[in-house]
Motif scaffolding. Structure first.
Motif, short mmCIF file in Angstrom:
data_model
loop_
_atom_site.label_atom_id
_atom_site.label_comp_id
_atom_site.label_asym_id
_atom_site.label_seq_id
_atom_site.Cartn_x
_atom_site.Cartn_y
_atom_site.Cartn_z
N LYS A 104 57.27 51.99 60.92
CA LYS A 104 56.67 51.40 60.04
C LYS A 104 56.72 49.75 60.93
N ARG A 191 60.44 45.39 50.32
CA ARG A 191 59.76 45.96 50.39
C ARG A 191 59.82 47.07 48.92
N GLU A 194 58.49 45.20 45.41
CA GLU A 194 56.66 45.70 45.25
C GLU A 194 56.63 46.98 45.35
N VAL A 195 57.15 47.80 44.90
CA VAL A 195 56.71 49.25 44.82
C VAL A 195 56.62 49.59 43.23
N ASP A 196 55.58 50.61 43.41
CA ASP A 196 54.94 50.85 42.40
C ASP A 196 54.45 52.37 41.55
N THR A 197 55.90 53.54 42.58
CA THR A 197 55.56 54.66 42.31
C THR A 197 56.99 54.79 42.48
N TYR A 345 57.25 51.85 36.33
CA TYR A 345 57.10 53.17 37.71
C TYR A 345 56.45 54.18 37.51
N GLN A 387 50.42 56.30 49.65
CA GLN A 387 50.14 55.03 50.19
C GLN A 387 48.60 54.99 50.64
N ARG A 391 49.18 52.75 46.85
CA ARG A 391 50.55 52.84 46.45
C ARG A 391 52.07 51.88 47.13
N LYS A 392 52.91 51.89 46.96
CA LYS A 392 54.34 51.24 46.87
C LYS A 392 54.22 51.75 46.94
N ASP A 410 57.77 53.67 51.11
CA ASP A 410 58.10 52.12 52.48
C ASP A 410 59.68 51.81 52.06
#
Length: 513
Positions: A104, A191, A194-197, A345, A387, A391-392, A410
């Protein structure tokens, strides 16, 4: 750690490091499996939740595989070692975690990158302004030059810029802890914003992680209370994996002891209660005793489709009742997931359970997508595939089996009551087992990043206006020349503004709806 090895001399306790593939080993109730292998003889129930996430222990018979680290809850068997040391499933999980963590990339600090450019640029501006004032400025030129250079350097001192990020992080991490979210590092906040999932493990995360009695059906002349009481009387003397659930749901038990109790491997138990021989177990037990349970067949099929485990109670003549055991949703799961839906989400459930079981839980909880029947290695791969789709991803889990996925995501979020491996792997840990904390954590991350941007923007605006004025651009038009004293006060005020803005995070309250 030692293993019980069976050889020509009999049973021998041997250090785990000396166990080799093809050796024959013995397991009894309470043992933890030392190496991966295949059952040769005997039957036993295994708690494999640490690997599969399945709450209901699994029956193992000859030909079935057993895995290092899992626990024998009831029974005795012999198995042939197939994989040892670093080749076991548990060792591979640990290796996957290491790979995911080491691969990572670190998220660079925005302020550090800016400062690396900002400082030399400011020095250049100060020298250039000093040169211009020395060449074309009023008398005494050297005095004006020194004032200008000093003022530019004072007002451009990157204190506000340097404080912008760390002050927001300190306040954000502190407030997150008050909300029940332990944040491992500042990168996790960036991080998470910024996630969406959001991917959830099922067992122990969305659900309680332990089976509970969900239904009791009666078929004979007994009522619900009598069926539960009789089942609990039987289970008092049992090591059956589902015994605790039945005992917890039963009303007060009588003091009358059971007689002639025996465990029927892989099928159930039998005993004499109040002079009446009772059987408690699965369909195979009733088939063996030639007891007709056709009246319950439709209910059994219905419960199986719902991912519920049916346990049948009968005497030597007829079926008396059915007790359905199920790993139920946490009380707050549905409401918390609705809240996350409203925030935009996409919600995914990732589990080692069968597809039917997972679909029922997903429909009840309001999950968008189900990825079922995956082993620990598959969980990390599933996260990686999401990913690759751009997707984040946040992964929320609690077990050793979730560790590779927590590391791959993430942002990994571990339930506070989960395994040490999960907690150590995750970037965030929920200090209470409440899924509302997930929404709080993401809201806190978003608020912290907004606060950082506000601070950085404020520092930039201050410098964008302050440096030209300090360099004397207004002097030809207004005769205004900034004093070094005023520049020092402005520099201090900019730092106070940044700190005050960051402290607003200490009063942040996530919206519940």
């Amino acid at each position: 750690a030692q293993a019980c090895v069976i050889d020509e001399q009999g049973e021998t306790l041997m250090p785990l490091s000396e166990v080799q593939p093809s050796m024959l080993l013995k397991l009894v109730t309470g043992d933890r499996v030392p190496v991966d292998g295949e059952v040769e003889s005997g039957e036993a129930w295994f708690d494999e939740a640490m690997l599969t996430g399945e709450a209901v222990p699994q029956a193992k018979q000859p030909g079935d595989k057993v895995y290092a680290g899992t626990l024998v809850q009831d029974g005795t068997l012999r198995f042939v070692a197939r994989a040892t040391g670093s080749h076991t499933t548990l060792a591979r999980i640990i290796n996957l975690v290491r790979q995911a963590q080491s691969s990572k990339p670190d998220i660079g600090r925005l302020a550090d990158r800016i400062s690396a450019v900002f400082v030399p640029v400011v020095v250049a501006i100060a020298l250039l302004a000093g040169l211009v004032w020395y060449l074309v400025g009023p008398q005494p030129q050297l005095a004006y030059t020194l004032v200008i250079v000093t003022t530019v350097l004072i007002i451009a001192c990157p204190c506000a810029l340097g404080l912008a990020t760390p002050m927001s992080v300190i306040a954000g991490v502190g407030r997150a802890a008050e909300l029940g979210v332990l944040v491992r590092d500042a990168d996790a906040l960036q991080r998470a914003s910024e996630v969406d999932t959001i991917v959830f493990d099922k067992t122990g995360t969305l659900t309680r992680g332990t089976p509970q009695v969900s239904d009791v059906l009666v078929y004979g002349d007994w009522n619900r209370q009598q069926v539960l009481s009789a089942a609990a009387q039987l289970e008092q003397s049992s090591n059956h994996p589902l015994a605790k659930a039945i005992l917890a749901a039963a009303p007060d038990l009588s003091d009358e002891p059971t007689k002639q109790f025996r465990t029927i491997r892989g099928k159930g138990v039998s005993a004499k209660v109040a002079g009446r021989t009772l059987l408690l177990g699965n369909q195979a037990l009733l088939d063996e005793q030639q007891i007709d349970y056709r009246a319950a067949q439709q209910d059994i099929d219905r419960f199986a489709a719902q991912g519920t485990t049916p346990v049948l109670l009968a005497d030597h003549r007829q079926l008396l009742g059915l007790i359905a055991l199920r790993d139920s949703l946490r009380p707050e799961s549905t409401e918390a997931l609705q809240r996350l839906h409203q925030l935009g989400y996409r919600l995914i459930m990732l589990t080692g359970d069968h597809q039917k079981t997972a679909q029922v839980i997903a429909a009840e909880a309001g999950i968008d997508e189900v990825i079922a029947g995956v082993l620990p290695e598959g969980k990390a791969q599933a996260i990686a595939q999401l990913q690759q789709q751009g997707r984040k991803v946040v992964m929320v889990g609690d077990g050793i089996n979730d560790a590779p996925a927590l590391a791959q995501a993430d942002v990994g979020i571990a339930m506070g009551g989960g395994s040490d491996v999960a907690v150590e792997t995750a970037a965030m840990t929920l200090m209470r087992n409440d899924l509302h904390c997930v929404a709080d954590a993401l809201a806190m991350a978003g608020a912290t990043l907004r606060n950082m941007r506000q601070n950085l923007l404020g520092a930039f605006v201050y410098n964008s206006l302050g440096i030209p004025i300090a360099a004397g651009v207004l002097y030809p038009f207004t005769g205004l020349l900034l004093s070094p004293i005023v520049a020092g006060a402005a520099m201090a005020l900019s730092s106070i503004t940044v700190v005050s803005n960051a402290n607003r995070l200490l009063r942040f309250k996530p919206a519940k709806r």
